[in-house]
Enzyme design. Structure first.
Site, PDB file in Angstrom:
ATOM      1  N   CYS A  54      76.595 -61.789   4.507  1.00 60.16           N
ATOM      2  CA  CYS A  54      76.430 -61.615   6.096  1.00 60.16           C
ATOM      3  C   CYS A  54      77.476 -61.800   6.932  1.00 60.16           C
ATOM      4  CB  CYS A  54      75.335 -62.711   6.500  1.00 60.16           C
ATOM      5  SG  CYS A  54      74.893 -62.501   8.303  1.00 60.16           S
ATOM      6  N   CYS A  58      77.334 -68.646  11.014  1.00 56.36           N
ATOM      7  CA  CYS A  58      76.488 -70.005  10.863  1.00 56.36           C
ATOM      8  C   CYS A  58      76.844 -70.953   9.871  1.00 56.36           C
ATOM      9  CB  CYS A  58      75.102 -69.428  10.700  1.00 56.36           C
ATOM     10  SG  CYS A  58      74.661 -67.839  11.804  1.00 56.36           S
ATOM     11  N   CYS A  61      74.887 -71.750   6.618  1.00 58.28           N
ATOM     12  CA  CYS A  61      74.164 -70.860   5.977  1.00 58.28           C
ATOM     13  C   CYS A  61      74.887 -70.318   4.683  1.00 58.28           C
ATOM     14  CB  CYS A  61      73.945 -69.499   6.765  1.00 58.28           C
ATOM     15  SG  CYS A  61      72.869 -68.400   5.636  1.00 58.28           S
ATOM     16  N   CYS A  98      56.715 -63.537   5.317  1.00 57.85           N
ATOM     17  CA  CYS A  98      57.873 -63.268   6.031  1.00 57.85           C
ATOM     18  C   CYS A  98      59.122 -62.599   5.076  1.00 57.85           C
ATOM     19  CB  CYS A  98      58.324 -64.614   6.702  1.00 57.85           C
ATOM     20  SG  CYS A  98      59.784 -64.755   7.735  1.00 57.85           S
ATOM     21  N   CYS A 130      55.598 -60.892   9.066  1.00 55.88           N
ATOM     22  CA  CYS A 130      56.666 -61.165   9.865  1.00 55.88           C
ATOM     23  C   CYS A 130      58.077 -60.909   9.241  1.00 55.88           C
ATOM     24  CB  CYS A 130      56.764 -62.890   9.891  1.00 55.88           C
ATOM     25  SG  CYS A 130      57.937 -63.605  10.722  1.00 55.88           S
ATOM     26  N   CYS A 190      58.293 -66.118  16.916  1.00 51.73           N
ATOM     27  CA  CYS A 190      58.581 -67.262  16.006  1.00 51.73           C
ATOM     28  C   CYS A 190      59.929 -67.707  16.192  1.00 51.73           C
ATOM     29  CB  CYS A 190      58.268 -67.100  14.257  1.00 51.73           C
ATOM     30  SG  CYS A 190      58.823 -68.296  13.050  1.00 51.73           S
ATOM     31  N   ARG A 262      55.758 -75.298  12.171  1.00 49.77           N
ATOM     32  CA  ARG A 262      56.034 -75.207  10.623  1.00 49.77           C
ATOM     33  C   ARG A 262      56.953 -76.144  10.091  1.00 49.77           C
ATOM     34  NH1 ARG A 262      57.153 -69.856  10.682  1.00 49.77           N
ATOM     35  NH2 ARG A 262      54.793 -69.670  10.650  1.00 49.77           N
TER      36      ARG A 262
HETATM   37  N1  SAM Z   1      69.984 -63.442   9.470  1.00 48.03           N
HETATM   38  C1  SAM Z   1      68.816 -63.560  10.143  1.00 48.03           C
HETATM   39  C2  SAM Z   1      69.073 -64.628  11.419  1.00 48.03           C
HETATM   40  O1  SAM Z   1      69.871 -65.440  11.309  1.00 48.03           O
HETATM   41  O2  SAM Z   1      68.511 -64.753  12.334  1.00 48.03           O
HETATM   42  C3  SAM Z   1      67.512 -63.938   9.337  1.00 48.03           C
HETATM   43  C4  SAM Z   1      67.882 -64.958   8.211  1.00 48.03           C
HETATM   44  S1  SAM Z   1      68.283 -66.645   8.620  1.00 48.03           S
HETATM   45  C5  SAM Z   1      68.893 -67.125   6.871  1.00 48.03           C
HETATM   46  C6  SAM Z   1      67.111 -67.504   9.301  1.00 48.03           C
HETATM   47  C7  SAM Z   1      67.054 -68.912   9.412  1.00 48.03           C
HETATM   48  O3  SAM Z   1      67.149 -69.649   8.074  1.00 48.03           O
HETATM   49  C8  SAM Z   1      68.147 -69.228  10.426  1.00 48.03           C
HETATM   50  O4  SAM Z   1      68.072 -69.002  11.621  1.00 48.03           O
HETATM   51  C9  SAM Z   1      68.420 -70.809  10.209  1.00 48.03           C
HETATM   52  O5  SAM Z   1      67.722 -71.541  10.966  1.00 48.03           O
HETATM   53  C10 SAM Z   1      67.559 -71.066   8.903  1.00 48.03           C
HETATM   54  N2  SAM Z   1      68.377 -71.349   7.746  1.00 48.03           N
HETATM   55  C11 SAM Z   1      69.580 -70.688   7.123  1.00 48.03           C
HETATM   56  N3  SAM Z   1      70.029 -71.743   6.270  1.00 48.03           N
HETATM   57  C12 SAM Z   1      69.583 -72.774   6.417  1.00 48.03           C
HETATM   58  C13 SAM Z   1      69.960 -74.251   5.618  1.00 48.03           C
HETATM   59  N4  SAM Z   1      70.664 -74.188   4.933  1.00 48.03           N
HETATM   60  N5  SAM Z   1      69.092 -75.085   5.996  1.00 48.03           N
HETATM   61  C14 SAM Z   1      67.770 -74.745   6.699  1.00 48.03           C
HETATM   62  N6  SAM Z   1      67.658 -73.849   7.500  1.00 48.03           N
HETATM   63  C15 SAM Z   1      68.478 -72.581   7.137  1.00 48.03           C
HETATM   64  C1  DTB Z   2      62.995 -70.547   9.182  1.00 46.08           C
HETATM   65  O1  DTB Z   2      62.988 -71.184  10.276  1.00 46.08           O
HETATM   66  N1  DTB Z   2      63.231 -71.071   8.037  1.00 46.08           N
HETATM   67  C2  DTB Z   2      63.235 -69.974   7.006  1.00 46.08           C
HETATM   68  C3  DTB Z   2      62.817 -68.688   7.641  1.00 46.08           C
HETATM   69  N2  DTB Z   2      62.735 -69.424   9.035  1.00 46.08           N
HETATM   70  C4  DTB Z   2      63.487 -67.654   7.498  1.00 46.08           C
HETATM   71  C5  DTB Z   2      64.285 -69.995   6.069  1.00 46.08           C
HETATM   72  C6  DTB Z   2      65.061 -71.148   5.796  1.00 46.08           C
HETATM   73  C7  DTB Z   2      66.001 -70.920   4.919  1.00 46.08           C
HETATM   74  C8  DTB Z   2      66.810 -72.064   4.064  1.00 46.08           C
HETATM   75  C9  DTB Z   2      68.088 -71.836   3.219  1.00 46.08           C
HETATM   76  C10 DTB Z   2      67.811 -70.776   2.246  1.00 46.08           C
HETATM   77  O2  DTB Z   2      66.835 -70.800   1.419  1.00 46.08           O
HETATM   78  O3  DTB Z   2      68.816 -69.878   2.209  1.00 46.08           O
HETATM   79 FE1  SF4 Z   3      73.656 -64.285   8.625  1.00 45.94          FE
HETATM   80 FE2  SF4 Z   3      72.733 -66.550   7.641  1.00 45.94          FE
HETATM   81 FE3  SF4 Z   3      73.642 -66.442  10.090  1.00 45.94          FE
HETATM   82 FE4  SF4 Z   3      71.454 -65.276   9.461  1.00 45.94          FE
HETATM   83  S1  SF4 Z   3      71.743 -67.465   9.450  1.00 45.94           S
HETATM   84  S2  SF4 Z   3      72.870 -64.529  10.710  1.00 45.94           S
HETATM   85  S3  SF4 Z   3      71.828 -64.754   7.286  1.00 45.94           S
HETATM   86  S4  SF4 Z   3      74.905 -66.221   8.347  1.00 45.94           S
END
Ligand code: SAM
Ligand code: DTB
Ligand code: SF4
Length: 335
Positions: A54, A58, A61, A98, A130, A190, A262
Site C-alpha cells: 500500500c 499509516c 500498518c 468483511c 462489508c 462502520c 466491535r
Molecule cells: N486500506 C484501507 C484503509 O486504510 O481504510 C482498508 C484496510 S486497513 C488495514 C483497515 C484498518 O485496519 C485501518 O483503518 C486500521 O484501523 C486497522 N489496522 C491496521 N493495522 C492495524 C494494527 N497493526 N493494529 C490495529 N489495527 C490496525
Molecule cells: C478494523 O477496524 N479492524 C480490522 C478491520 N477493521 C478491517 C483490521 C485489523 C487489522 C489488524 C492488523 C492486521 O491484521 O493486518
Molecule cells: Fe494502506 Fe494500511 Fe493505511 Fe489501509 S491502513 S491505507 S492498508 S497503509
C-alpha cells in the site's frame, strides 16, 4: 432527554470516560440492556482480498509498502476463492463478511469490477457484506450499494489533533468525506479506531467525539487495540492496558447506544475474563477466525469455547434491517 444524540460536547464525553471503571461498566451495561440483547454477539469474518504494497504511510500498518514487515504481497483474489471463504465463515456462525484491500483508494478499473462481483456473490451466500477498500467517490459508493454492499469500514483511527502524527498521506477530512459518501449511498457506516498509537486520553475522547457527532452514528464502531508489528514505526509500542480498552468500549456504548461496538484487533492478548468485561461494557461484535488481515487472532475453537463459557449467542445476519440496496429503496419511499 433521549439517549440517541448526535450532539455531544467533549466535556460530556470526558465526564463519562473518567468515571470510576466499575461505575462506567455498570452505566454502559444499563444502556446496552436497553437497546441490545445481553450476550448476543455478532461474529464477523475478515478476509484480506488484496494484501500489502500500500502507498499510504499509516504508522501502525504492516501493509504499507514503505515499511519492511516481511508480509507477503498478494494481488486481488479471485471471486470463487472469496466465495469459498464466505461459505466457510457462514458455516462457522458468521453473519458478516468483511473484505479488506490494502488500497489508498478505489480506482475505476477491472479490480473494482471484480470487487463488485465479490460483493454480489457474498450477498448470495446470505451474509452481510462489508468492504474496506480505502477512500471512495460518491459514484463508487453508489456502485457498491447497487451491488448489495451492506456496510463499509473506514476508520477515523484517532482524534483529529493526533491524526497527522500517525498518517501524513491523507487528512482527517479525506476520511470524513468518504464516510459521508458511504452514508449518502445508503450503506451502513462502520467506523472506529485504534488505541495504543501513542495518543493521550484526550485524543481518545476526541475520537469518540467525532464519531458521536456524525450526522448519524455509525452502524458499527470497531475498537482496535494496536497490534504492534515489527518494522512499522509503532512496532515497539506497549500493549494497551485492558482497563483502557474497557473504558473505551463502555464510553462508545454510552454515547452511541445503537451501534454495534466491535472488540476488534488485540483480542489474542486478552484473557476470556478480560473480554467478558468488554462484553458487559457493551461490546457486541468480534472478528472470529485465526487471522485478522495479516496478524493472528484467537483460534476459532477457542472463541467457540469462550461463547459457551460466557453464554454468548451469535447474532443472525440482517437482524438490524435490510441489505443496503433495499435500505435505500425504503429511505426513498419515506422522503
Ligand atoms: N486500506 C484501507 C484503509 O486504510 O481504510 C482498508 C484496510 S486497513 C488495514 C483497515 C484498518 O485496519 C485501518 O483503518 C486500521 O484501523 C486497522 N489496522 C491496521 N493495522 C492495524 C494494527 N497493526 N493494529 C490495529 N489495527 C490496525
Ligand atoms: C478494523 O477496524 N479492524 C480490522 C478491520 N477493521 C478491517 C483490521 C485489523 C487489522 C489488524 C492488523 C492486521 O491484521 O493486518
Ligand atoms: Fe494502506 Fe494500511 Fe493505511 Fe489501509 S491502513 S491505507 S492498508 S497503509
Amino acid at each position: 432527554m433521549s439517549d440517541i444524540r448526535n450532539r455531544w460536547s467533549k466535556e460530556e464525553i470526558r465526564e463519562i470516560y473518567e468515571r470510576p471503571l466499575l461505575q462506567l461498566v455498570l452505566d454502559a451495561a444499563a444502556v446496552h440492556g436497553k437497546y441490545h440483547k445481553l450476550g448476543e454477539v455478532q461474529i464477523s469474518s475478515l478476509l484480506s482480498i488484496k494484501t500489502g504494497g500500500c502507498s499510504e504511510d499509516c504508522a501502525y500498518c504492516p501493509q504499507a509498502a514503505r515499511f519492511s514487515t516481511g508480509i507477503e504481497v498478494q494481488a486481488l483474489m479471485k471471486v470463487d476463492q472469496v466465495v469459498a471463504a464466505a461459505e466457510n465463515a457462514k458455516a462457522g456462525g458468521a453473519s458478516r463478511f468483511c473484505m479488506g484491500a490494502a488500497w489508498r483508494e478505489v480506482r475505476d478499473n477491472r479490480d473494482f469490477d471484480r470487487v463488485l462481483d465479490m460483493v454480489k456473490a457474498v450477498n448470495n451466500v446470505g451474509l452481510e457484506v462489508c468492504c474496506t477498500l480505502g477512500m471512495l467517490t460518491p459514484q463508487q459508493a453508489e456502485k457498491l450499494a447497487d451491488a448489495g454492499l451492506y456496510a463499509y469500514n473506514h476508520n477515523i483511527d484517532t482524534s483529529e489533533e493526533h491524526y497527522s502524527e500517525v498518517i501524513t498521506t491523507r487528512t482527517y477530512n479525506d476520511r470524513l468525506n468518504t464516510l459521508s459518501n458511504v452514508r449518502n449511498a445508503g450503506i451502513s457506516v462502520c467506523s472506529g479506531g485504534i488505541i495504543g498509537l501513542g495518543e493521550t486520553h484526550e485524543d481518545r475522547i476526541g475520537m469518540l467525539y467525532t464519531l458521536a457527532n456524525l450526522p448519524q452514528h455509525p452502524g458499527s464502531v470497531p475498537i482496535n487495540a494496536l497490534v504492534p508489528v515489527e518494522g512499522t514505526p509503532l512496532g515497539d509500542n506497549d500493549r494497551v492496558p485492558f482497563d483502557e480498552l474497557v473504558r473505551m468500549v463502555a464510553t462508545a456504548r454510552i454515547v452511541m447506544p445503537l451501534a454495534a461496538v466491535r472488540l476488534s484487533a488485540g483480542r489474542l492478548q486478552m484473557s476470556v475474563a478480560e473480554q467478558a468485561m468488554c462484553f458487559l461494557a457493551g461490546a457486541n461484535s468480534i472478528f472470529a477466525g485465526d487471522k485478522l488481515l495479516t496478524t493472528p487472532n484467537p483460534e476459532y475453537n477457542a472463541d467457540m469455547e469462550m461463547f459457551r463459557t460466557l453464554g454468548l449467542t451469535p447474532k443472525a445476519a440482517f437482524a438490524d434491517g435490510k441489505p443496503a440496496s433495499r435500505q435505500k429503496a425504503v429511505e426513498h419511499e419515506h422522503n
